[in-house]
Design a protein around this motif. Structure first.
Motif, PDB file in Angstrom:
ATOM      1  N   PHE A   1     112.851  -1.608 -44.882  1.00 60.53           N
ATOM      2  CA  PHE A   1     112.224  -1.142 -43.635  1.00 60.53           C
ATOM      3  C   PHE A   1     111.591   0.234 -43.844  1.00 60.53           C
ATOM      4  N   PHE A   2     112.311   1.131 -44.513  1.00 58.11           N
ATOM      5  CA  PHE A   2     111.802   2.482 -44.752  1.00 58.11           C
ATOM      6  C   PHE A   2     110.584   2.449 -45.678  1.00 58.11           C
ATOM      7  N   GLU A   3     110.602   1.568 -46.686  1.00 59.62           N
ATOM      8  CA  GLU A   3     109.451   1.434 -47.587  1.00 59.62           C
ATOM      9  C   GLU A   3     108.239   0.877 -46.847  1.00 59.62           C
ATOM     10  N   LYS A   4     108.485  -0.112 -45.987  1.00 55.50           N
ATOM     11  CA  LYS A   4     107.400  -0.736 -45.225  1.00 55.50           C
ATOM     12  C   LYS A   4     106.666   0.286 -44.360  1.00 55.50           C
ATOM     13  N   HIS A   5     107.422   1.223 -43.767  1.00 54.23           N
ATOM     14  CA  HIS A   5     106.822   2.196 -42.854  1.00 54.23           C
ATOM     15  C   HIS A   5     106.621   3.565 -43.503  1.00 54.23           C
ATOM     16  N   ASP A   6     106.747   3.592 -44.840  1.00 51.07           N
ATOM     17  CA  ASP A   6     106.477   4.825 -45.603  1.00 51.07           C
ATOM     18  C   ASP A   6     107.336   5.988 -45.103  1.00 51.07           C
ATOM     19  N   LEU A   7     108.651   5.727 -44.981  1.00 49.13           N
ATOM     20  CA  LEU A   7     109.594   6.750 -44.527  1.00 49.13           C
ATOM     21  C   LEU A   7     110.565   7.089 -45.655  1.00 49.13           C
ATOM     22  N   ASP A   8     111.005   8.334 -45.686  1.00 46.50           N
ATOM     23  CA  ASP A   8     112.021   8.738 -46.676  1.00 46.50           C
ATOM     24  C   ASP A   8     113.364   8.133 -46.281  1.00 46.50           C
ATOM     25  N   TYR A   9     113.996   7.464 -47.253  1.00 46.03           N
ATOM     26  CA  TYR A   9     115.290   6.841 -46.971  1.00 46.03           C
ATOM     27  C   TYR A   9     116.420   7.799 -47.310  1.00 46.03           C
ATOM     28  N   ASP A  10     117.455   7.788 -46.473  1.00 43.21           N
ATOM     29  CA  ASP A  10     118.680   8.541 -46.756  1.00 43.21           C
ATOM     30  C   ASP A  10     119.841   7.753 -46.182  1.00 43.21           C
TER      31      ASP A  10
ATOM     32  N   ARG B   1     107.626  13.586 -29.095  1.00 48.10           N
ATOM     33  CA  ARG B   1     107.475  13.358 -30.536  1.00 48.10           C
ATOM     34  C   ARG B   1     108.769  12.753 -31.065  1.00 48.10           C
ATOM     35  N   ALA B   2     108.617  11.930 -32.111  1.00 47.76           N
ATOM     36  CA  ALA B   2     109.789  11.295 -32.726  1.00 47.76           C
ATOM     37  C   ALA B   2     109.722  11.487 -34.235  1.00 47.76           C
ATOM     38  N   PHE B   3     110.893  11.674 -34.852  1.00 45.87           N
ATOM     39  CA  PHE B   3     110.967  11.905 -36.298  1.00 45.87           C
ATOM     40  C   PHE B   3     112.130  11.101 -36.873  1.00 45.87           C
ATOM     41  N   VAL B   4     111.900  10.526 -38.051  1.00 44.38           N
ATOM     42  CA  VAL B   4     112.968   9.883 -38.824  1.00 44.38           C
ATOM     43  C   VAL B   4     113.035  10.598 -40.165  1.00 44.38           C
ATOM     44  N   ASN B   5     114.155  11.242 -40.418  1.00 46.38           N
ATOM     45  CA  ASN B   5     114.306  12.073 -41.624  1.00 46.38           C
ATOM     46  C   ASN B   5     113.135  13.044 -41.775  1.00 46.38           C
ATOM     47  N   ASP B   6     112.786  13.658 -40.644  1.00 43.64           N
ATOM     48  CA  ASP B   6     111.729  14.683 -40.545  1.00 43.64           C
ATOM     49  C   ASP B   6     110.318  14.148 -40.721  1.00 43.64           C
ATOM     50  N   SER B   7     110.171  12.822 -40.843  1.00 43.27           N
ATOM     51  CA  SER B   7     108.825  12.230 -40.899  1.00 43.27           C
ATOM     52  C   SER B   7     108.443  11.750 -39.498  1.00 43.27           C
ATOM     53  N   PRO B   8     107.272  12.146 -38.990  1.00 48.16           N
ATOM     54  CA  PRO B   8     106.873  11.699 -37.647  1.00 48.16           C
ATOM     55  C   PRO B   8     106.647  10.183 -37.615  1.00 48.16           C
ATOM     56  N   VAL B   9     107.088   9.545 -36.539  1.00 44.98           N
ATOM     57  CA  VAL B   9     106.903   8.098 -36.360  1.00 44.98           C
ATOM     58  C   VAL B   9     106.457   7.836 -34.933  1.00 44.98           C
ATOM     59  N   ASN B  10     105.788   6.689 -34.723  1.00 44.04           N
ATOM     60  CA  ASN B  10     105.453   6.312 -33.355  1.00 44.04           C
ATOM     61  C   ASN B  10     106.612   5.519 -32.750  1.00 44.04           C
ATOM     62  N   LEU B  11     106.606   5.382 -31.439  1.00 49.16           N
ATOM     63  CA  LEU B  11     107.750   4.774 -30.748  1.00 49.16           C
ATOM     64  C   LEU B  11     108.003   3.317 -31.144  1.00 49.16           C
ATOM     65  N   PRO B  12     106.979   2.479 -31.339  1.00 47.76           N
ATOM     66  CA  PRO B  12     107.280   1.103 -31.748  1.00 47.76           C
ATOM     67  C   PRO B  12     108.100   1.024 -33.041  1.00 47.76           C
ATOM     68  N   VAL B  13     107.811   1.906 -34.004  1.00 45.48           N
ATOM     69  CA  VAL B  13     108.586   1.926 -35.253  1.00 45.48           C
ATOM     70  C   VAL B  13     110.018   2.354 -34.969  1.00 45.48           C
ATOM     71  N   LEU B  14     110.181   3.359 -34.107  1.00 45.70           N
ATOM     72  CA  LEU B  14     111.521   3.842 -33.761  1.00 45.70           C
ATOM     73  C   LEU B  14     112.317   2.757 -33.043  1.00 45.70           C
ATOM     74  N   VAL B  15     111.675   2.048 -32.141  1.00 50.35           N
ATOM     75  CA  VAL B  15     112.350   0.951 -31.423  1.00 50.35           C
ATOM     76  C   VAL B  15     112.790  -0.132 -32.402  1.00 50.35           C
ATOM     77  N   GLU B  16     111.888  -0.452 -33.353  1.00 52.39           N
ATOM     78  CA  GLU B  16     112.224  -1.477 -34.351  1.00 52.39           C
ATOM     79  C   GLU B  16     113.417  -1.043 -35.198  1.00 52.39           C
ATOM     80  N   LEU B  17     113.455   0.237 -35.594  1.00 57.67           N
ATOM     81  CA  LEU B  17     114.582   0.739 -36.376  1.00 57.67           C
ATOM     82  C   LEU B  17     115.869   0.706 -35.561  1.00 57.67           C
ATOM     83  N   SER B  18     115.777   1.065 -34.289  1.00 58.28           N
ATOM     84  CA  SER B  18     116.987   1.138 -33.452  1.00 58.28           C
ATOM     85  C   SER B  18     117.662  -0.221 -33.295  1.00 58.28           C
ATOM     86  N   GLU B  19     116.865  -1.292 -33.411  1.00 62.24           N
ATOM     87  CA  GLU B  19     117.445  -2.635 -33.279  1.00 62.24           C
ATOM     88  C   GLU B  19     118.413  -2.958 -34.415  1.00 62.24           C
TER      89      GLU B  19
END
Length: 550
Positions: free
Chosen positions: A78-87, A103-121
């Protein structure tokens, strides 16, 4: 699992930071103490829409940050698909600015809300009171049955196939619409093409014919001027050629005296040769210039036809007419190609439809086979929860429609008392019974899900006594495999937690804030005693609280 949550400047919370543990955590607090605020803040971390009214201090930004341990949940793709740093410990942060922007951030990388919602699932499921109503919705009922039937992979394949099938249907409808339009225009298109084809147009011929027409219309003038030119050049006594010849003889006599005289003689010799050639060509042209009314009429007619075609098609050149002719020819021939494409597509659609029907049938058979197992699991749990007479009937009906989850409709019927008829849950089950059924459903689904954290918001509504005790036991059992939170008003459930958190309000001057704290063993006894007897804690309430905790 959720490791920690920090909140700054949100609703009644000025600044708060709390750590969480694995296992079963219970959260209590008086009505209005701020439990819903805590849920709202957590919802923002999981991608819910932000509201400027959430800011406690309108001049400062609101920050909510959650730390999640995700090492066991295979989320790297999931992190690779959305170009996010994994930890392994992932930090999700939401910020609401005084301007109202979020604004939303995952591991300090800005993301849009649909990506955040998908991750939260993948991280946390919050079950609030109103979600009990999901039980009466067909889609949720299918989700329950499909989880037990292990239909996840099959449904994924089905949805891909359905998308392919629907895309083909859309293409077919578009091509049929094109065909209908072309059929309506076909006669006129064929007429225009035939008209251009019969003109036998050649690129460049218009300019050539216009030149010929100019000559045929001025035959007398041309002949007169050519004769005059010939006379000037070739008169025996006074013609230009005769005069030049005399001049050439004169220069020839002195050419040997100097290079200059010789050069003049040679230049005059060259001019004489050129003029003789011109005279010969004029003489030949005089023979060709004749009055030809037949050619004049033919060329005039052809040019007029070209002008008419240019006016009709609103162009200026034959080259443009030829391009239109090619386009019309393509349209005429494309009708046959379009008819063939439609026929081929109809064959392909029937083939893809067959694949889709087979997938839907496999899904249906899996569901049908697992209905008894689901009923057995739900009945066993609900018997523990004080519904020993409960019976379920799950009816599946195949329909000729492709839904996103198959080709059938479902009815979840229930009978809560011995001898009573089966009916729809929304008509038969009370609020307390729906709460127990939802907990049973969540307990069953937990065995088929890798979801790390479940949060129950007052799922115990409408129950008490031994039933509440059993609900606590079930949540406690579920916490052996995942992190469980329960917001509750019942002492029986509050006492089951490995950890117990209290939400409370404090007032300093004119400012009221909400806070949360992890209770010590002694504080737990007092909190549960207060739930039992109110703010005036009696000795019997304390003893009862200790008994529950033990």
């Amino acid at each position: 699992m959720l490791i920690s949550l920090s909140i700054h400047n949100y609703a009644l919370i000025e600044k708060l930071s709390i750590d969480f543990s694995s296992g079963f955590s219970t959260i209590t607090g008086e009505t209005g103490a701020g439990k819903s605020i805590l849920l709202g803040a957590l919802g923002l971390v999981l991608g819910k829409r932000a509201d400027l009214s959430s800011l406690k201090n309108k001049e400062e930004k609101c920050t909510i940050e959650g730390h999640f341990s995700i090492a066991k949940y295979q989320l790297k793709p999931f992190f690779e698909k959305h170009d996010l740093d994994y930890d392994d410990v992932t930090i999700i942060r939401r910020e609401i600015l005084p301007s109202g922007k979020s604004r939303a951030f995952v591991n300090d990388s800005p993301v849009n809300l649909p990506v955040l919602v998908e991750l939260s699932e993948f991280l946390l499921d919050i079950h609030s009171q109103h979600q009990t109503r999901e039980l009466i919705e067909e889609n949720f009922q299918f989700e329950i049955l499909d989880a037990v039937a292990s239909n996840h992979t099959l449904l994924g394949t089905y949805r891909i196939q359905l998308k392919k099938y629907q895309h083909l249907l859309s293409d077919l409808a578009r091509e049929k619409s094109q065909l209908a339009e072309q059929v309506k225009e076909q006669d006129y298109t064929q007429f225009l093409f035939s008209e251009l084809e019969e003109a036998h147009l050649v690129d460049g011929e218009q300019e050539e014919m216009e030149s010929q027409l100019q000559q045929l219309n001025n035959v007398e003038l041309i002949k007169e001027q050519l004769d005059k030119s010939l006379m000037v050049l070739d008169n025996e006594q006074f013609g230009v050629l005769s005069q030049i010849n005399d001049c050439k003889l004169a220069l020839q006599k002195i050419a040997s005296f100097s290079a200059e005289f010789k050069l003049l003689f040679e230049r005059l010799e060259s001019t004489s040769i050129e003029l003789k050639d011109v005279t010969t060509e004029i003489s030949q042209l005089v023979e060709t210039v004749i009055n030809d009314p037949v050619s004049l009429a033919s060329i005039s007619q052809k040019l007029q036809f070209i002008y008419t075609l240019q006016k009709k098609h609103q162009v200026q050149t034959v080259a443009e007419l030829l391009q239109i002719q090619a386009d019309l020819e393509s349209k005429v021939s494309s009708l046959d190609l379009l008819e063939k494409s439609i026929a081929d597509k109809e064959i392909q659609i029937e083939k893809e439809k067959g694949v889709l029907i087979d997938l839907a049938e496999n899904i249906h058979q899996n569901r049908k086979k697992n209905v008894p197992s689901l009923i057995e699991k739900l009945t066993a749990i609900l018997t523990q929860l004080g519904m020993p007479m409960v019976q379920f009937k799950i009816e599946l009906k195949l329909v000729p429609t492709f839904f996103t989850n198959g080709t059938e409709e479902i009815q979840f019927l229930i009978s809560t008392n011995k001898g009573s008829d089966f009916g729809l849950m929304k008509k038969v089950a009370s609020g307390g019974e729906l709460s127990r059924i939802m907990l049973a459903v969540k307990a069953v689904l937990a065995n088929y899900s890798n979801l790390p954290t479940l949060l129950f918001d007052e799922i115990d509504t409408g129950v008490s006594g031994e039933v509440a005790n059993k609900m606590g036991d079930i949540m406690k059992e579920m916490s052996g495999y995942r992190q469980i939170f329960a917001i509750t008003h019942l002492p029986q459930i509050a006492a089951k937690g490995n950890q117990h958190y209290k939400v409370f309000k404090t007032t300093v001057g004119q400012t009221t804030t909400s806070e949360i704290k992890l209770l010590s063993n002694e504080e737990r006894v007092i909190e549960i005693a207060q739930i039992l007897s109110g703010s005036a804690v009696s000795e019997s309430a304390l003893n009862h609280a200790k008994a529950l905790l033990n």
